[in-house]
Each structure stands twice: as C-alpha cells, then as structure tokens.
Design an enzyme around this catalytic site. Structure first.
Site, PDB file in Angstrom:
ATOM      1  N   ASP A 115      -3.776 -12.267 -25.860  1.00  0.00           N
ATOM      2  CA  ASP A 115      -3.169 -13.551 -26.246  1.00  0.00           C
ATOM      3  C   ASP A 115      -3.241 -14.606 -25.160  1.00  0.00           C
ATOM      4  O   ASP A 115      -2.970 -15.782 -25.419  1.00  0.00           O
ATOM      5  CB  ASP A 115      -1.697 -13.328 -26.636  1.00  0.00           C
TER       6      ASP A 115
ATOM      7  N   HIS B 196       4.548  -9.797 -29.838  1.00  0.00           N
ATOM      8  CA  HIS B 196       3.327  -9.234 -30.450  1.00  0.00           C
ATOM      9  C   HIS B 196       2.362 -10.373 -30.765  1.00  0.00           C
ATOM     10  O   HIS B 196       1.993 -11.121 -29.873  1.00  0.00           O
ATOM     11  CB  HIS B 196       3.748  -8.418 -31.687  1.00  0.00           C
TER      12      HIS B 196
ATOM     13  N   HIS C 217       1.281  -5.270 -21.328  1.00  0.00           N
ATOM     14  CA  HIS C 217       0.878  -4.577 -22.551  1.00  0.00           C
ATOM     15  C   HIS C 217       1.422  -3.152 -22.516  1.00  0.00           C
ATOM     16  O   HIS C 217       1.475  -2.542 -21.459  1.00  0.00           O
ATOM     17  CB  HIS C 217      -0.660  -4.533 -22.656  1.00  0.00           C
TER      18      HIS C 217
HETATM   19  C1  SDX Z   1      -0.130  -7.922 -28.476  1.00  0.00           C
HETATM   20  O1  SDX Z   1       0.368  -3.073 -28.992  1.00  0.00           O
HETATM   21  C2  SDX Z   1      -0.725  -3.777 -29.108  1.00  0.00           C
HETATM   22  O2  SDX Z   1      -1.803  -3.241 -29.120  1.00  0.00           O
HETATM   23  C3  SDX Z   1      -0.478  -5.266 -29.264  1.00  0.00           C
HETATM   24  C4  SDX Z   1      -1.711  -6.145 -29.259  1.00  0.00           C
HETATM   25  C5  SDX Z   1      -2.590  -5.908 -30.480  1.00  0.00           C
HETATM   26  O3  SDX Z   1      -3.779  -6.239 -30.426  1.00  0.00           O
HETATM   27  O4  SDX Z   1      -2.012  -5.493 -31.551  1.00  0.00           O
HETATM   28  O5  SDX Z   1      -2.479  -5.916 -28.109  1.00  0.00           O
HETATM   29  C6  SDX Z   1      -1.329  -7.620 -29.310  1.00  0.00           C
HETATM   30  O6  SDX Z   1       0.955  -7.881 -28.974  1.00  0.00           O
HETATM   31  C7  SDX Z   1      -0.323  -8.204 -27.010  1.00  0.00           C
HETATM   32  C8  SDX Z   1       1.046  -8.420 -26.254  1.00  0.00           C
HETATM   33  C9  SDX Z   1       1.473  -9.857 -26.495  1.00  0.00           C
HETATM   34  N1  SDX Z   1       2.815 -10.085 -25.958  1.00  0.00           N
HETATM   35  C10 SDX Z   1       3.030 -10.806 -24.856  1.00  0.00           C
HETATM   36  O7  SDX Z   1       2.127 -11.284 -24.168  1.00  0.00           O
HETATM   37  C11 SDX Z   1       4.503 -11.040 -24.539  1.00  0.00           C
HETATM   38  C12 SDX Z   1       4.771 -10.807 -23.043  1.00  0.00           C
HETATM   39  N2  SDX Z   1       4.629  -9.390 -22.738  1.00  0.00           N
HETATM   40  C13 SDX Z   1       5.754  -8.565 -22.867  1.00  0.00           C
HETATM   41  O8  SDX Z   1       6.861  -8.939 -23.533  1.00  0.00           O
HETATM   42  C14 SDX Z   1       5.485  -7.077 -22.722  1.00  0.00           C
HETATM   43  O9  SDX Z   1       4.569  -6.916 -21.719  1.00  0.00           O
HETATM   44  C15 SDX Z   1       5.016  -6.341 -23.965  1.00  0.00           C
HETATM   45  C16 SDX Z   1       5.908  -6.583 -25.135  1.00  0.00           C
HETATM   46  C17 SDX Z   1       3.628  -6.788 -24.323  1.00  0.00           C
HETATM   47  C18 SDX Z   1       4.984  -4.859 -23.638  1.00  0.00           C
HETATM   48  O10 SDX Z   1       6.296  -4.436 -23.555  1.00  0.00           O
HETATM   49  P1  SDX Z   1       6.659  -2.943 -23.052  1.00  0.00           P
HETATM   50  O11 SDX Z   1       5.477  -2.062 -23.069  1.00  0.00           O
HETATM   51  O12 SDX Z   1       7.871  -2.512 -23.784  1.00  0.00           O
HETATM   52  O13 SDX Z   1       6.971  -3.161 -21.518  1.00  0.00           O
HETATM   53  P2  SDX Z   1       8.399  -3.473 -20.966  1.00  0.00           P
HETATM   54  O14 SDX Z   1       8.988  -4.607 -21.728  1.00  0.00           O
HETATM   55  O15 SDX Z   1       9.163  -2.197 -20.890  1.00  0.00           O
HETATM   56  O16 SDX Z   1       8.019  -3.995 -19.499  1.00  0.00           O
HETATM   57  C19 SDX Z   1       7.827  -3.071 -18.455  1.00  0.00           C
HETATM   58  C20 SDX Z   1       8.301  -3.828 -17.221  1.00  0.00           C
HETATM   59  C21 SDX Z   1       9.691  -4.440 -17.394  1.00  0.00           C
HETATM   60  O17 SDX Z   1      10.290  -4.502 -16.115  1.00  0.00           O
HETATM   61  P3  SDX Z   1      11.393  -3.342 -15.721  1.00  0.00           P
HETATM   62  O18 SDX Z   1      12.450  -3.339 -16.817  1.00  0.00           O
HETATM   63  O19 SDX Z   1      10.592  -2.038 -15.681  1.00  0.00           O
HETATM   64  O20 SDX Z   1      11.905  -3.769 -14.388  1.00  0.00           O
HETATM   65  O21 SDX Z   1       7.417  -4.952 -16.990  1.00  0.00           O
HETATM   66  C22 SDX Z   1       8.162  -6.163 -17.117  1.00  0.00           C
HETATM   67  C23 SDX Z   1       9.438  -5.845 -17.856  1.00  0.00           C
HETATM   68  O22 SDX Z   1      10.460  -6.743 -17.475  1.00  0.00           O
HETATM   69  N3  SDX Z   1       7.308  -7.068 -17.902  1.00  0.00           N
HETATM   70  C24 SDX Z   1       7.164  -8.353 -17.656  1.00  0.00           C
HETATM   71  C25 SDX Z   1       6.250  -8.792 -18.625  1.00  0.00           C
HETATM   72  N4  SDX Z   1       5.899  -7.791 -19.424  1.00  0.00           N
HETATM   73  C26 SDX Z   1       6.574  -6.718 -18.970  1.00  0.00           C
HETATM   74  N5  SDX Z   1       7.686  -9.160 -16.716  1.00  0.00           N
HETATM   75  C27 SDX Z   1       7.283 -10.456 -16.774  1.00  0.00           C
HETATM   76  N6  SDX Z   1       6.403 -10.981 -17.666  1.00  0.00           N
HETATM   77  C28 SDX Z   1       5.871 -10.165 -18.616  1.00  0.00           C
HETATM   78  N7  SDX Z   1       5.008 -10.667 -19.501  1.00  0.00           N
END
Ligand code: SDX
Length: 431
Positions: free
Chosen positions: A367, A269, A310
């Site tokens: 971010d 997050h 996201h």
């Molecule tokens: C913020 O919610 C908000 O509005 C948050 C925010 C705000 O203003 O409050 O926008 C701020 O928190 C932005 C997000 C910051 N976090 C990151 O940048 C960390 C990296 N991103 C991830 O960990 C992930 O994308 C999340 C946590 C942001 C979202 O997670 P989800 O929606 O639960 O998605 P998921 O983990 O289920 O991923 C879906 C797929 C997965 O692959 P499969 O299991 O389907 O095969 O996408 C892949 C994940 O492995 N994936 C990634 C990835 N993000 C998702 N693979 C590689 N790199 C990534 N960054």
C-alpha cells in the site's frame, strides 16, 4: 501428513502430566504445521488471537515467504508475472492453476467481456445512496445485492454456477466501481466498451463521458492493469479469510465477496492505501518526516506509519518493490513531478535506517506506493481501496472455490472464556 508427531505435555497439577500426540503435516513449501484437532477431545483449545501462528486451511494458490520477501502465485514469482503477464491471465492462473495457452486465454478474456454489464435495474440502487457515500460503502451494498439478480449462479454445489459467478464478479467489479465514482460526481454511468482491454475498459467507465469518444492512454491502462495484478491475491489475509469463513456457511458467492469487501475496507488492511496518501499529505514536507517517525514510535500515540509493516513480510513486500518502480516509470512517462513521491521515498529511506523499524522488521508494504501511482493515474483517493477490491476479487473467488470444491466444514472458532460463572437472575426490585 508426515510420520512425525509433536507431543504436547500439559501439567494438570498434582504430578499429573497429559501427553498428547499431535500429527505434524508438511506442505510443499513453508513451515510444517501441527494438527491440533485432537486437543478438544483432551479438554483443551489452542489460543491464538489474530491467528499469528495458525494455518486455517490447506491451499495451493499462493505462497508467501515473509522472511525472504517471496510471493508466488501457483509457483510463479510476482515479479515475473508483473513484468510478463497481465491481470486477466493472472486471474486464469489463480483460478485454474496453470497459465493459459493462447486459445484458453482468448476464450477466458472473451467470456469475461460478455459479463461486464450489470442488470439495468442495478442502476437504480445508486439513487438510494447519498452522493458523498464512500465508494466502498456502495461496493459492499451493490455487490452483496448481485445475489438478488443472478440466481443462476448462486448454487454453490453446482460447479457451473461457481464458474459463472467467478466470471460475473471479475467482470462486473470494475463496472460497479466506476458507477460508484460516476454517481459521486453526478456524471452519467458509462457502459463498458468491450473493444477495450480490462483495465482500459475500467478507465473508460471511470473517466469517459457519453458526449465524447474515450481516449485511454495505453501507458495508464498498462499501469492500471499492473496494479490490479499486484493486488490479485495474498493467501489467507484478513479479507480472504473472511470470504472463506462466510463461504464455509454455504453463503452464496456474491454475499461472500461482499463480506471480503467489508473486511478489506479497514485502514489496517486494504484501506491503508487511502490512509498512506492522507498521511503523506499531512506530512506535507520532507522537513516534517522526523516528527511523524517519532509519533509512529511513540507507544502513547496511536499514529502508525501507514503503508509500513506486515503480519507476514519481515522483509520488503515484493509488490512494494514493483510498485515503487512503477511509480517512477508512470510519473516519468506522464511528466509529473509529485512532491508526495519524494516525501514517500525520503520517509522510506529514514524509516529503514531507524532502529525501531529495523528491530520490528517494518518495511514498506503493497500500500505504500500504490496510492502515489493511483493519484498520478487520476484516480480519486476515495477510490483507492475500491481499486484494491477490484484486483483482489479473483483471489477471494479462487480461495472460495478451492474450499467449496473440496471438503470443508463450517468455520467455528472457540474462545478462552473469562466472564462470570453461572449465577442466578436478580429481580429488578432487588438490584
Ligand atoms: C495489507 O495480510 C495481508 O497479506 C495484507 C495485504 C494483502 O495483500 O492482503 O498484504 C494488504 O493489508 C497490507 C498492510 C496494510 N496496512 C498498513 O499499512 C497499516 C499500517 N501497518 C500496521 O497497522 C501493521 O503493520 C499491520 C496491521 C499491517 C500488521 O499488524 P500486526 O502483524 O498485528 O503487527 P502489530 O500490530 O502487532 O505490530 C508489531 C509491532 C507493534 O509494536 P509492539 O507492540 O511490538 O511494541 O510493530 C509496531 C506495532 O506497534 N508496528 C508499527 C507499524 N506496524 C507495526 N509501528 C509503527 N508504524 C507501523 N506501521
């Protein structure tokens, strides 16, 4: 509510089908929602870990269209606010629902200015922390402790108390944040200087010293203000949902915001901005990008491309676009050549062409570029999530106040239980 109904047919076995009618509710924008409240009476719960398909509340504050990459604050697009507004004006908009007229804006800014100092005894808290404490640990502790000082703004049933708590939190977050930084480097705390605007005052408290007059660059102050604005609110994200849940138990506002700070800290997050910079430092050179992209795609490797992906945006995060443009402007104005920005831009370019990222609709989020600007502004990496918390405080308060000033019940999710059925205790001698 609409006059539409969703009928859920549940096969109970032996040819018995339960048909449960569920009302469909329509918002002003975005998907309709199915009100599942009637399921419990029929012996069912919904199951939605991570709340991917769950609307936890009704709100008028912020709207996000993840497919189109749209973000509206009280109907105004984030791009327009970032270009024409400023952080405190956006705070007013989020709190009161309308942009302020000149008199309203002047009064709001003036009142916030009157609350920038903290109780003098709060300074002693810091001596209880190690100098190398992460500033987010300090923020959790000190903000939560504000309820020990400001008893005249903890009665959540009193709208005046709620208003004063909002002013105090918006005004004091930068002061406490700067104190946590000064403490970590062993420099004296700086008092706020209310002749400066909100962002410049924060930079004054961060980088000023008692033995010299502050000389805050308007360019840096404007960039800082825009970063606060871009982080102000984002509907029901993890930390805002945490604040709502804490608030639903009628905890005081300072405790609720401290809970939001704690939730924001995680690298999934608000901690992602700090993680992005650490990732870019680890990548070190554009030559290493392909290796890290491969790691991000490897299911057996926990590495993720920080700043990408996201829960809601399956297109560009509109804030990331503004942030990327700001990064270019700030680095150019400051005459900084940052290899890290080049790595970030190359990483974005490669990732956006990669089938894995295209198929999973992974785009840069807020971010991805923020850390690059913050680094250029001289903000230490450990303070990046604190900056996010300062900006998001108004969003947390706006949602908390929207809930508390309306009708609400304590948030109490249920579960799918897969543990043991009832069994009798086994005396120690028989185990
Ligand atoms: C913020 O919610 C908000 O509005 C948050 C925010 C705000 O203003 O409050 O926008 C701020 O928190 C932005 C997000 C910051 N976090 C990151 O940048 C960390 C990296 N991103 C991830 O960990 C992930 O994308 C999340 C946590 C942001 C979202 O997670 P989800 O929606 O639960 O998605 P998921 O983990 O289920 O991923 C879906 C797929 C997965 O692959 P499969 O299991 O389907 O095969 O996408 C892949 C994940 O492995 N994936 C990634 C990835 N993000 C998702 N693979 C590689 N790199 C990534 N960054």
């Amino acid at each position: 509510m609409t006059d539409k109904t969703a009928t859920l047919s549940i096969d109970r076995g032996e040819g018995k089908i339960d048909a449960i009618d569920l009302p469909v509710m329509e918002g002003s924008l975005g998907p309709n929602v199915v009100n599942v409240g009637a399921l419990t009476a029929n012996g069912y719960f919904t199951y939605d870990p991570g709340f991917t398909s769950t609307a936890a509340c009704e709100s008028k504050i912020t709207f996000i269209d993840g497919e189109k990459g749209i973000l509206l604050h009280r109907g105004y697009p984030i791009e327009q606010l970032a270009e024409h507004s400023d952080y405190l004006e956006t705070c007013y908009l989020l709190l009161y629902g309308e942009l302020p007229n000149p008199a309203e804006k002047h009064e709001f800014v003036s009142i916030v200015g009157k609350h920038t100092m903290v109780h003098e005894q709060i300074r002693t808290f810091f001596n209880g922390f190690r100098r190398d404490a992460h500033p987010m640990a300090i923020m959790c502790g000190v903000v939560g402790a504000l309820s020990a000082f400001y008893h005249d703004s903890t009665d959540i049933s009193d709208s005046h108390h709620r208003t004063v708590a909002a002013y105090r939190l918006i005004a004091k977050m930068p002061t406490i944040a700067a104190m946590s930084y000064k403490f970590s480097i062993g420099q004296p705390f700086m008092y706020p200087d209310n002749s400066l605007n909100y962002a410049a005052n924060f930079l004054h408290m961060m980088f000023g010293v008692p033995c010299e007059a502050s000389n805050i660059s308007p360019t840096i102050a404007k960039a800082m203000d825009r970063i606060f604005l871009l982080h102000a609110d984002h509907e029901q994200n993890a930390s805002t949902s945490t604040v709502r849940l804490a608030g639903s138990s009628q905890a005081n506002p300072f405790a609720c915001i401290a809970a939001g700070i704690a939730a924001l800290w995680g690298p999934s997050h608000g901690g992602a901005n700090e993680a992005v910079v650490k990732m870019l430092e680890e990548i070190e050179s554009v030559d290493n990008i392909d290796k890290f992209i491969a790691r991000a795609k490897d299911k057996d490797d926990p590495f993720r491309l920080m700043g990408f992906g996201h829960r809601v945006y399956k297109n560009f995060d509109p804030r990331a676009k503004v942030m990327k443009q700001a990064a270019d402007e700030v680095l150019e104005e400051l005459g900084i050549q940052d290899e890290m920005l080049e790595i970030a831009k190359r990483l974005e370019e490669i990732a956006l062409k990669d089938p894995y990222f295209i198929e999973k609709k992974l785009y840069p989020n807020v971010d991805f570029y923020s850390g690059i600007i913050l680094k250029a502004l001289g903000i230490p990496t450990s303070m990046f999530t604190v900056i996010f918390a300062i900006g998001r405080t108004v969003g947390w308060i706006a949602h908390w106040n929207e809930m508390i000033s309306g009708s609400y019940r304590i948030g109490r999710p249920r579960q799918l239980y897969t543990g043991y059925a009832q069994r009798d205790f086994v005396p120690l001698d028989n185990r």
